[in-house]
Design a protein around this motif. Structure first.
Motif, PDB file in Angstrom:
ATOM      1  N   HIS A  75       0.818  -1.222   0.000  1.00 56.81           N
ATOM      2  CA  HIS A  75       0.000   0.000   0.000  1.00 56.81           C
ATOM      3  C   HIS A  75       0.843   1.260   0.000  1.00 56.81           C
ATOM      4  O   HIS A  75       0.506   2.246  -0.640  1.00 56.81           O
ATOM      5  N   ASP A  80      -0.995   4.726  -0.946  1.00 56.85           N
ATOM      6  CA  ASP A  80      -0.978   5.365   0.375  1.00 56.85           C
ATOM      7  C   ASP A  80       0.361   6.070   0.610  1.00 56.85           C
ATOM      8  O   ASP A  80       1.233   5.556   1.318  1.00 56.85           O
ATOM      9  N   ARG A 143      -8.057   3.424   2.442  1.00 67.11           N
ATOM     10  CA  ARG A 143      -6.679   3.343   2.934  1.00 67.11           C
ATOM     11  C   ARG A 143      -6.587   2.812   4.367  1.00 67.11           C
ATOM     12  O   ARG A 143      -5.495   2.811   4.948  1.00 67.11           O
ATOM     13  N   THR A 405      -4.438  -1.007   1.802  1.00 70.73           N
ATOM     14  CA  THR A 405      -5.350  -0.320   0.895  1.00 70.73           C
ATOM     15  C   THR A 405      -6.059  -1.283  -0.043  1.00 70.73           C
ATOM     16  O   THR A 405      -5.451  -2.231  -0.549  1.00 70.73           O
TER      17      THR A 405
END
Length: 478
Positions: A75, A80, A143, A405
């Motif tokens: 992620h 993110d 997220r 995420t």
């Protein structure tokens, strides 16, 4: 003459003037009541277990395409961005790690990839996904996902079935059980995976649900369903054979009403016959226009494999298949049950995975939208967990279920939304946390199902996809 033994049902019918059947009828009534009041799912033995059933309330989505990145995509390298992680690259994590740790990791590892804002929403996406980034205003990027298992097998089970260890029906099986299928000439739940993902068949199993609701695996993209044609018998001859077999099966079934395997086998013969006409057309990606093939990346060896999977998913979805799951388990260079499992080679393998999937995913979203299908097709992207913000070796990341995420698009979710957040290092889900059970509850809600009421009586109690958990994430609903 020797008398044949009675089965349990016959004993209940004959002993004590049939008094035992009263208890059985009560149990069967409870089992029937376990299905939703609106659009009740059929009991085992129903004439057509895949018949379309009404939703419990107006649905935003009619079908689901789940793009599963097997192995756990990172992620903090994709969706993110963490400036603090980049600033503290090489430093120790400034707080204590959870006791749940699989392999000891080292210091913080900032992402080697750049992020940039895209679309009117300004959501930041990694440079590794330029085509997906062009669709960001259609994405709801969550997220703040978190899960409970740090190992592939348990985490894949939980993401697909809601349970980490024991056999449970998959999400596709639950949806097929609750809603049936809009196309009676194709399986209602299809899994497209060139190589086996972690755990394999249990991820699309119907478990204790009737066998008719299990997923159909397609692994050979050139010959998706083998033995579909019978060169020795005409379609008319096959119809006559099936009619005769149906009569014999009906006699055999008369004393076996509660055998879902027999019911599913009878239904499979009929489905196979109908599929001979429908399936070849449904899987024929070569019949698409050159422009469509290029949109999905079929003109490029790097994107061709996953492009075919995504194009098949669109063709199946537009034909009424309820749930299509697309596993990314093969690239032009390698096959793996866990392609996104970058314990090492992060700087090389993660870009390769993104290059193989970026154009096909964007092509799918754009194609669905151009055909007016995205509005009622829910597209889900993600894996079983994320990767650690700390380094494994000097070029890898460990498994990470504590914060990661996923994104959704179409099917009644808000586009151009970044929902929830991990902490400034990307370790813990910190704001508007979304558990796997919450994700499942929300998907069922978008499909017009109350996740607390879609149940099945088994082993003395009612089961559901979310078990005793799950809250609908109302903030992401359009």
């Amino acid at each position: 003459m020797r008398r044949s033994l009675l089965d349990r049902r016959a004993m209940l019918q004959h002993f004590a003037s049939g008094f035992g059947m009263l208890g059985l009828y009560g149990l069967l009534a409870d089992e029937a009541g376990a299905a939703p009041a609106a659009g009740a799912a059929p009991a085992a033995g129903a004439a057509n277990p895949l018949a379309v059933r009404p939703t419990m309330f107006p649905a935003k989505a009619k079908r689901v395409i789940f793009l599963f990145m097997s192995g756990g995509p990172s992620h903090v390298d994709l969706f993110d961005p963490k400036p603090r992680l980049a600033a503290d690259n090489g430093k120790p994590l400034p707080f204590e790690k959870p006791s749940l740790e699989r392999t000891k990791t080292g210091n913080l590892l900032g992402s080697p990839f750049k992020f940039q804002k895209h679309g009117q929403s300004g959501i930041e996406v990694s440079e590794l996904f330029p085509n997906v980034a062009s669709c960001v205003d259609d994405l709801c990027v969550i997220r703040s996902m978190h899960a409970d298992n740090i190992n592939h097998n348990g985490a894949c089970l939980q993401m697909n079935t809601g349970e980490q260890a024991f056999s449970r029906p998959s999400m596709g099986s639950w949806l097929l059980y609750g809603l049936g299928s809009e196309n009676q000439n194709l399986p209602g739940f299809i899994v497209i995976s060139p190589a086996q993902p972690a755990q394999g068949a249990p991820l699309w199993s119907s478990s204790f649900l009737p066998a008719a609701y299990q997923g159909t695996l397609v692994s050979d993209l050139k010959n998706p369903i083998s033995n579909l044609q019978n060169p020795r018998v005409t379609p008319e001859g096959q119809r006559a054979q099936l009619d005769a077999l149906k009569q014999l099966n009906a006699l055999h079934q008369a004393s076996r009403h509660d055998d879902s395997r027999l019911n599913a086998r009878i239904a499979s013969f009929e489905l196979a016959y109908r599929m001979q006409m429908e399936a070849p057309r449904a899987f024929d990606v070569e019949s698409e226009s050159p422009a469509t093939k290029k949109l999905y990346g079929l003109d490029n060896p790097v994107t061709e494999t996953f492009g075919k999977q995504c194009l098949m998913a669109r063709r199946l979805s537009e034909r009424g298949v309820r749930f299509v799951q697309v596993y990314h388990t093969q690239t032009s260079k390698r096959s793996s049950c866990q392609l996104w499992d970058q314990h090492g080679g992060l700087r090389e393998e993660l870009p390769a995975n993104c290059a193989a999937t970026d154009a096909p995913i964007a092509g799918l979203l754009k194609d669905l939208k151009s055909r007016d299908l995205l509005k009622d097709t829910l597209v889900v992207w993600g894996g079983e967990f994320g990767r650690t913000p700390t380094a494994e070796g000097n070029n890898g990341r460990e498994h990470h279920p504590f914060g990661f995420t996923m994104w959704l698009a179409g099917g009644g979710v808000k586009g151009g939304l970044a929902y929830g957040a991990t902490d400034e290092f990307g370790w813990f889900a910190a704001e508007n946390k979304v558990h796997v059970h919450d994700l499942h509850a929300t998907i069922l809600h978008l499909m017009g199902i109350n996740h607390e009421k879609l149940t099945y009586h088994y082993g003395g109690r009612n089961y559901r996809l979310t078990d005793v958990h799950g809250n609908i994430v109302k903030d992401i609903l359009a």
